[in-house]
Design a protein around this motif. Structure first.
Motif, mmCIF file in Angstrom:
data_model
loop_
_atom_site.group_PDB
_atom_site.id
_atom_site.type_symbol
_atom_site.label_atom_id
_atom_site.label_comp_id
_atom_site.label_asym_id
_atom_site.label_seq_id
_atom_site.Cartn_x
_atom_site.Cartn_y
_atom_site.Cartn_z
ATOM 1 N N ASP A 36 9.594 11.060 -6.252
ATOM 2 C CA ASP A 36 9.548 11.280 -4.801
ATOM 3 C C ASP A 36 10.817 10.786 -4.113
ATOM 4 O OD1 ASP A 36 6.998 12.328 -5.046
ATOM 5 O OD2 ASP A 36 6.006 10.409 -4.624
ATOM 6 N N GLU B 51 -5.058 3.951 2.309
ATOM 7 C CA GLU B 51 -3.783 4.667 2.217
ATOM 8 C C GLU B 51 -2.724 4.141 3.178
ATOM 9 O OE1 GLU B 51 -4.656 8.778 2.819
ATOM 10 O OE2 GLU B 51 -5.751 8.993 0.915
ATOM 11 N N HIS B 52 -3.114 3.330 4.164
ATOM 12 C CA HIS B 52 -2.173 2.724 5.112
ATOM 13 C C HIS B 52 -1.350 3.770 5.876
ATOM 14 C CE1 HIS B 52 -2.615 -1.605 4.056
ATOM 15 N NE2 HIS B 52 -3.052 -1.094 2.924
ATOM 16 N N ARG B 53 -1.963 4.899 6.183
ATOM 17 C CA ARG B 53 -1.280 5.907 6.991
ATOM 18 C C ARG B 53 -1.440 5.588 8.468
ATOM 19 N NH1 ARG B 53 2.256 8.976 3.959
ATOM 20 N NH2 ARG B 53 1.363 9.205 1.871
ATOM 21 N N ARG C 82 -8.461 11.754 9.147
ATOM 22 C CA ARG C 82 -7.183 11.106 8.861
ATOM 23 C C ARG C 82 -6.490 10.665 10.150
ATOM 24 N NH1 ARG C 82 -6.907 15.365 5.067
ATOM 25 N NH2 ARG C 82 -5.608 16.603 6.474
ATOM 26 N N THR D 53 -11.596 5.021 1.714
ATOM 27 C CA THR D 53 -10.514 5.668 0.972
ATOM 28 C C THR D 53 -9.301 5.906 1.860
ATOM 29 O OG1 THR D 53 -12.064 6.752 -0.543
ATOM 30 C CG2 THR D 53 -9.874 7.729 -0.333
ATOM 31 N N LYS E 205 6.040 7.896 -5.972
ATOM 32 C CA LYS E 205 6.401 8.022 -7.379
ATOM 33 C C LYS E 205 7.920 8.047 -7.505
ATOM 34 C CE LYS E 205 2.273 10.808 -8.301
ATOM 35 N NZ LYS E 205 1.759 12.132 -8.752
ATOM 36 N N GLY F 20 0.813 -1.212 0.000
ATOM 37 C CA GLY F 20 0.000 0.000 0.000
ATOM 38 C C GLY F 20 0.844 1.259 0.000
ATOM 39 N N ARG F 21 1.891 1.266 0.814
ATOM 40 C CA ARG F 21 2.735 2.449 0.868
ATOM 41 C C ARG F 21 3.621 2.566 -0.372
ATOM 42 N NH1 ARG F 21 2.611 5.310 5.525
ATOM 43 N NH2 ARG F 21 3.519 6.837 4.108
ATOM 44 N N ALA G 100 2.728 1.816 -3.316
ATOM 45 C CA ALA G 100 1.872 2.328 -4.385
ATOM 46 C C ALA G 100 1.714 3.840 -4.331
ATOM 47 C CB ALA G 100 0.504 1.658 -4.322
ATOM 48 N N GLN G 101 2.003 4.446 -3.167
ATOM 49 C CA GLN G 101 1.808 5.885 -3.010
ATOM 50 C C GLN G 101 3.055 6.698 -3.346
ATOM 51 O OE1 GLN G 101 -0.177 6.881 0.770
ATOM 52 N NE2 GLN G 101 -0.851 4.757 0.886
ATOM 53 N N GLY H 252 2.674 3.874 -8.429
ATOM 54 C CA GLY H 252 3.774 3.893 -7.470
ATOM 55 C C GLY H 252 5.036 3.225 -7.961
#
Length: 310
Positions: free
Chosen positions: A26, A224-226, A185, A220, A23, A17-18, A20-21, A40
């Protein structure tokens, strides 16, 4: 190489999951504009950044290996640009096999917790469990966060209020926060931390499933797995009785409490927000009207209404 996420464990789901976020730009990798089959970073790119083999990283992500060393986990955390709370969460997830064998104790309010609540004076206090269930609140905490609910709600274990459920599914609670998305969040991030610490809690899993099905916003954010730490957070609240106020919500872990925490709300000394909290407390006094002013004495008996809760 097939990069389709196959997370078969909480650790694998978190990693994929992380990943995929992120780029390529980044993390300082060149982006040649090629079409990517998944969003990602690719697995080989993250493995390169962390200094591990692609085969080993793939086993971790697919749940085929759960015994990564602390050094490897730290390298992955750095590659994924995790903050301190997320880094700790990653280490916790790697110990799922050991953690799942723990017997979870029943959540209860001890005399020591009651004493701690009383020591907070007039400050609003809410005691939450590992699943964010409300185990207790003082009168000010009830009035600030859930005056529309029954004061004795936390006493009924089977139907206790749950702060996450209220935030996403209860209109009154949603309206309490001026910046609701930020509060949302934070709440989801804390639930992520709880799932890592208590992976075998069936009631926690049921709560996550319920919120995912009933709230698209929760679904959603959950994807995001935050992760968010329980510490101090500042929010602007919009209370139906005392208006807008800026508060600090302090979270205090109960020693040997197995995930039980006190959430204490304060406002800056001498501020209008502190005055609003005092006004809210005054409305709880017998005979006070909605402005916090005591009713005048009269010679004839009158019927005094109970304190009004929004």
């Amino acid at each position: 190489m097939d990069d389709t996420p196959r997370g078969k464990s909480p650790l694998g789901e978190f990693l994929s999951g992380r990943r995929a976020q992120l780029k390529p730009e980044d993390v300082g990798l060149p982006d040649y504009g090629d079409r990517r089959r998944v969003p990602g970073l690719r697995r080989e790119e993250l493995a390169q950044l962390a200094g591990v083999s692609v085969a080993y990283y793939t086993r971790l992500e697919q749940g085929q290996s759960l015994n990564a060393s602390p050094q490897v986990l730290d390298a992955l955390a750095t590659a994924l640009r995790l903050d301190d709370a997320e880094r700790r969460h990653l280490h916790t997830l790697s110990g799922d096999v050991r953690q799942s064998r723990r017997r979870l104790p029943a959540e209860r309010i001890t005399p020591a917790i009651r004493q701690l609540m009383d020591a907070m004076g007039d400050a609003p206090v809410v005691v939450v469990g590992r699943r964010s269930d409300v185990l207790a609140w003082n009168r000010a905490g009830h009035a600030l966060f859930a005056g529309h609910l029954s004061p004795d709600g936390p006493d009924r274990a089977a139907t206790r209020p749950n702060t996450a459920r209220l935030l996403f599914l209860d209109a009154h609670t949603r309206d309490l926060y001026v910046d609701w998305p930020r509060k949302a969040r934070d709440v989801v991030g804390k639930l992520r931390q709880a799932v890592g610490e208590y992976p075998e809690d069936p009631h926690l899993a049921s709560l996550i499933g319920e919120l995912t099905m009933r709230s698209p916003q929760f679904a959603t954010l959950w994807a995001e797995h935050r992760v968010r730490a329980w510490d101090v957070a500042e929010y602007r609240m919009r209370h139906p009785m005392v208006g807008e106020l800026d508060v600090l919500q302090h979270t205090l872990a109960v020693p040997r409490g197995q995930g039980i925490r006190l959430v204490v709300t304060t406002a800056a000394p001498g501020s209008a927000s502190q005055a609003a909290l005092r006004l809210l407390n005054q409305t709880l006094e017998p005979g006070a009207d909605a402005t916090g002013t005591a009713s005048p004495a009269v010679d004839t008996p009158v019927s005094v209404a109970p304190p009004v809760h929004p």
